[in-house]
Design a protein around this motif. Structure first.
Motif, mmCIF file in Angstrom:
data_model
loop_
_atom_site.group_PDB
_atom_site.id
_atom_site.type_symbol
_atom_site.label_atom_id
_atom_site.label_comp_id
_atom_site.label_asym_id
_atom_site.label_seq_id
_atom_site.Cartn_x
_atom_site.Cartn_y
_atom_site.Cartn_z
ATOM 1 N N LYS A 1 126.898 57.162 30.873
ATOM 2 C CA LYS A 1 126.291 55.948 30.354
ATOM 3 C C LYS A 1 126.966 54.714 30.941
ATOM 4 O O LYS A 1 128.174 54.554 30.827
ATOM 5 C CB LYS A 1 126.406 55.926 28.827
ATOM 6 N N PRO A 2 126.207 53.810 31.566
ATOM 7 C CA PRO A 2 126.819 52.622 32.170
ATOM 8 C C PRO A 2 127.238 51.603 31.103
ATOM 9 O O PRO A 2 126.644 51.537 30.022
ATOM 10 C CB PRO A 2 125.715 52.068 33.069
ATOM 11 N N PHE A 3 128.276 50.850 31.395
ATOM 12 C CA PHE A 3 128.696 49.758 30.513
ATOM 13 C C PHE A 3 129.291 48.640 31.372
ATOM 14 O O PHE A 3 129.612 48.844 32.547
ATOM 15 C CB PHE A 3 129.710 50.242 29.477
ATOM 16 N N ARG A 4 129.426 47.468 30.787
ATOM 17 C CA ARG A 4 129.925 46.288 31.504
ATOM 18 C C ARG A 4 131.424 46.137 31.245
ATOM 19 O O ARG A 4 131.855 45.809 30.136
ATOM 20 C CB ARG A 4 129.157 45.042 31.062
ATOM 21 N N LEU A 5 132.206 46.411 32.280
ATOM 22 C CA LEU A 5 133.658 46.358 32.179
ATOM 23 C C LEU A 5 134.165 44.948 32.457
ATOM 24 O O LEU A 5 133.693 44.269 33.374
ATOM 25 C CB LEU A 5 134.281 47.351 33.165
ATOM 26 N N GLU B 1 129.687 46.604 36.385
ATOM 27 C CA GLU B 1 129.114 47.785 35.747
ATOM 28 C C GLU B 1 129.891 49.026 36.161
ATOM 29 O O GLU B 1 130.093 49.280 37.347
ATOM 30 C CB GLU B 1 127.641 47.946 36.108
ATOM 31 N N ARG B 2 130.345 49.789 35.171
ATOM 32 C CA ARG B 2 131.034 51.051 35.407
ATOM 33 C C ARG B 2 130.311 52.164 34.665
ATOM 34 O O ARG B 2 129.508 51.909 33.768
ATOM 35 C CB ARG B 2 132.488 50.974 34.920
ATOM 36 N N VAL C 1 143.471 55.635 26.471
ATOM 37 C CA VAL C 1 143.906 56.651 27.430
ATOM 38 C C VAL C 1 142.725 57.529 27.810
ATOM 39 O O VAL C 1 141.968 57.986 26.942
ATOM 40 C CB VAL C 1 145.032 57.520 26.838
ATOM 41 N N GLY C 2 142.576 57.761 29.102
ATOM 42 C CA GLY C 2 141.494 58.593 29.608
ATOM 43 C C GLY C 2 141.348 58.382 31.110
ATOM 44 O O GLY C 2 142.052 57.568 31.700
ATOM 45 N N PRO C 3 140.445 59.095 31.755
ATOM 46 C CA PRO C 3 140.199 58.862 33.180
ATOM 47 C C PRO C 3 139.706 57.433 33.413
ATOM 48 O O PRO C 3 138.911 56.915 32.623
ATOM 49 C CB PRO C 3 139.108 59.885 33.527
ATOM 50 N N ARG C 4 140.176 56.798 34.464
ATOM 51 C CA ARG C 4 139.746 55.436 34.742
ATOM 52 C C ARG C 4 138.254 55.403 35.067
ATOM 53 O O ARG C 4 137.734 56.263 35.790
ATOM 54 C CB ARG C 4 140.522 54.857 35.930
ATOM 55 N N PRO C 5 137.520 54.404 34.553
ATOM 56 C CA PRO C 5 136.079 54.317 34.828
ATOM 57 C C PRO C 5 135.835 53.896 36.272
ATOM 58 O O PRO C 5 136.583 53.081 36.823
ATOM 59 C CB PRO C 5 135.594 53.251 33.840
ATOM 60 N N GLU C 6 134.814 54.448 36.864
ATOM 61 C CA GLU C 6 134.505 54.139 38.260
ATOM 62 C C GLU C 6 133.073 53.652 38.367
ATOM 63 O O GLU C 6 132.259 53.823 37.456
ATOM 64 C CB GLU C 6 134.724 55.393 39.117
ATOM 65 N N ARG C 7 132.773 53.036 39.491
ATOM 66 C CA ARG C 7 131.412 52.561 39.746
ATOM 67 C C ARG C 7 130.516 53.711 40.202
ATOM 68 O O ARG C 7 130.981 54.656 40.840
ATOM 69 C CB ARG C 7 131.443 51.456 40.805
ATOM 70 N N ALA C 8 129.246 53.597 39.888
ATOM 71 C CA ALA C 8 128.291 54.652 40.245
ATOM 72 C C ALA C 8 128.255 54.890 41.748
ATOM 73 O O ALA C 8 128.108 56.029 42.208
ATOM 74 C CB ALA C 8 126.897 54.290 39.727
ATOM 75 N N PHE C 9 128.414 53.830 42.532
ATOM 76 C CA PHE C 9 128.375 53.934 43.992
ATOM 77 C C PHE C 9 129.442 54.902 44.485
ATOM 78 O O PHE C 9 129.185 55.780 45.321
ATOM 79 C CB PHE C 9 128.586 52.548 44.609
ATOM 80 N N PHE C 10 130.681 54.756 43.962
ATOM 81 C CA PHE C 10 131.774 55.612 44.417
ATOM 82 C C PHE C 10 131.689 56.997 43.794
ATOM 83 O O PHE C 10 132.075 57.983 44.424
ATOM 84 C CB PHE C 10 133.115 54.962 44.079
ATOM 85 N N ILE C 11 131.171 57.095 42.570
ATOM 86 C CA ILE C 11 131.021 58.407 41.943
ATOM 87 C C ILE C 11 130.090 59.291 42.766
ATOM 88 O O ILE C 11 130.355 60.479 42.982
ATOM 89 C CB ILE C 11 130.502 58.258 40.497
#
Length: 477
Positions: A306-310, A299-300, A365-375
């Protein structure tokens, strides 16, 4: 040097590049036919000659070969040139198969390839020599705080800035702003040609040093704060006699979003078709070489939080974070499988995310998705971090082509904000082309450094700058 930021210079180099490619192909024909080119070969060359100039200019642009403002090493230019020429040859062959109106002798292409690389690299070596003579290895006065980011900056200057900057003195300013008059009065300005200021230096102190350097017509290098980055392309307005800046949240216009979505669908579909044999091979190889499935679903956080399944190909052992919880991968992380190291180095593990792009959860192209924990962690230190969530996350991005895997979140955020403030379809295409360079560069795929290595590097940086080694541990966060 301002000379290397002028548009006319870039145009002149572009014209010389185009002339170089024509000269290279004519030379290749002369060598192949011992100085007498047959009439049918000459007619064939004239048929595809317009494509030579067009493909050269476009390919070089997308590989950033007309950016002469930065302090770049010749080795990097050669690396980019070789990649650009390989793609140029592939494009020319594709045009040949598409039009089928001209012949393209393989020996001519091979000889011209070597000649073209030598000519274009020689031109850039000349520009490098002129730039080096104009700016040279300049004496640098470095102003830093005790913040850990400034220690890392010193480490990078020591490791990669040596060809351009000789650190003659490092001055540490306190975290609390103080009167700089006495300190400025005690500086021997003859020792310095460049002033570099760390990002942790208080704003008032930084302004005083910049003013003093400006009076002496010195070059000032500084790492922009997020406030300065947000002012990029701000619109100047006037309210009565007040000059104000209008700052709008970074958001592509409707036409830009439609074009970007069209590019995402087209390119991701083509990439999935071309890489389908590789995708099938990984689906079989990964479970065969280590326990667990081939795909890893995580999950990212996407656009607007909005979360999504990467989707990713699994590069670590099965259930790698079951006992540790969320942990960023290290340089020599024991959890990464032998096959996983290859997947990470070549970025093959990211290929399943093309399905996320097709589904509209990501963009190419865009900012890399990150996990909520690290955000949540990054937000505590970087209040501007949530601005990354205003656009769709990307498979690749400006931070990925300009930095590395182990680059700090703060530095990656600067690139992400710069991308968002300067967005264009051409920029997206340029980043996609430069991603080829990143895929082949193992150094940029390295994991996050271990804390002990970071600490050691900071101590070495301070030692090289002539500072007591007891300072970094006290200042590090």
């Amino acid at each position: 040097m301002k000379l290397f930021r002028q548009g006319w210079l870039k145009l002149a180099v572009l014209l010389l590049d185009v002339g170089g490619v024509y000269a290279s192909y004519l030379l290749a024909y002369l060598l192949k036919f011992s100085g007498r080119i047959p009439a049918d070969e000459w007619v064939s060359f004239l048929d595809y000659a317009p494509w030579l100039g067009l493909l050269t200019a476009v390919t070089y642009y997308f590989f950033n070969l007309y950016d002469f403002a930065g302090r770049r090493k010749p080795a990097l230019l050669l690396y980019n040139l070789v990649l650009a020429h390989l793609l140029f040859v592939a494009e020319l062959i594709a045009v040949n198969y598409w039009l089928k109106t001209f012949s393209l002798p393989r020996s001519v292409v091979a000889t011209a390839f070597v000649a073209q690389v030598l000519v274009t690299f020689g031109l850039r070596l000349l520009l490098f020599y002129i730039q080096a003579k104009g700016s040279g290895r300049r004496k640098a006065l470095v102003i830093v705080s005790g913040h850990s980011t400034d220690l890392l900056m010193l480490e990078k200057l020591r490791q990669t800035g040596a060809p351009w900057l000789e650190i003659t003195r490092v001055i540490t300013v306190p975290a609390v702003q103080a009167d700089e008059a006495a300190r400025l009065a005690g500086i021997d300005w003859q020792e310095a040609e460049v002033l570099m200021i760390g990002q942790g230096v208080p704003e008032g102190v930084r302004s005083e040093w910049i003013r003093e350097a400006g009076e002496r017509q010195m070059e000032v290098l500084l790492i922009p704060g997020f406030y300065e980055l947000y002012l990029v392309k701000a619109e100047a307005q006037q309210i009565d006699d007040l000059l104000v800046y209008s700052i709008m949240p970074p958001h592509p216009t409707l036409p830009e979003r439609l074009l970007k979505r069209g590019l995402d669908i087209l390119c991701s579909s083509l990439l999935l078709i071309f890489t389908s044999p590789l995708l099938l091979a990984m689906l079989l190889l990964i479970p065969a070489t280590s326990k667990g499935g081939a795909l890893y679903v995580q999950e990212r956080v996407g656009q607007l939080g909005k979360p999504f399944r990467l989707l990713k190909f699994r590069s670590m052992v099965d259930k790698a974070e079951q006992s540790t919880g969320p942990v960023l991968a290290g340089d020599r992380d024991h959890r990464i499988t032998p096959l996983g190291r290859m997947l990470r180095a070549t970025r093959i593990d990211e290929l399943p995310q093309l399905f996320n792009v097709l589904a509209g959860q990501m963009s190419l192209v865009g900012p890399r998705p990150e996990r909520a924990f690290f955000i949540e962690q990054f937000k505590e230190e970087l209040p501007y971090y949530t601005y990354r969530l205003m656009v769709k996350p990307g498979l690749t991005g400006l931070a990925q082509v300009m930095a590395g895997y182990a680059t700090t979140p703060a530095d990656k955020l600067r690139y992400d904000l710069m991308y968002m403030k300067n967005y264009s379809l051409l920029l997206d295409l340029k980043i996609l082309f430069q991603t080829l360079q990143v895929v082949l560069n193992r150094e940029q795929a390295r994991g996050v450094k271990q804390a002990a290595e970071d600490k050691k590097g900071q101590e070495l940086a301070w030692a090289a700058a002539g500072e007591p080694s007891s300072q970094p541990p006290a200042a590090a966060e």
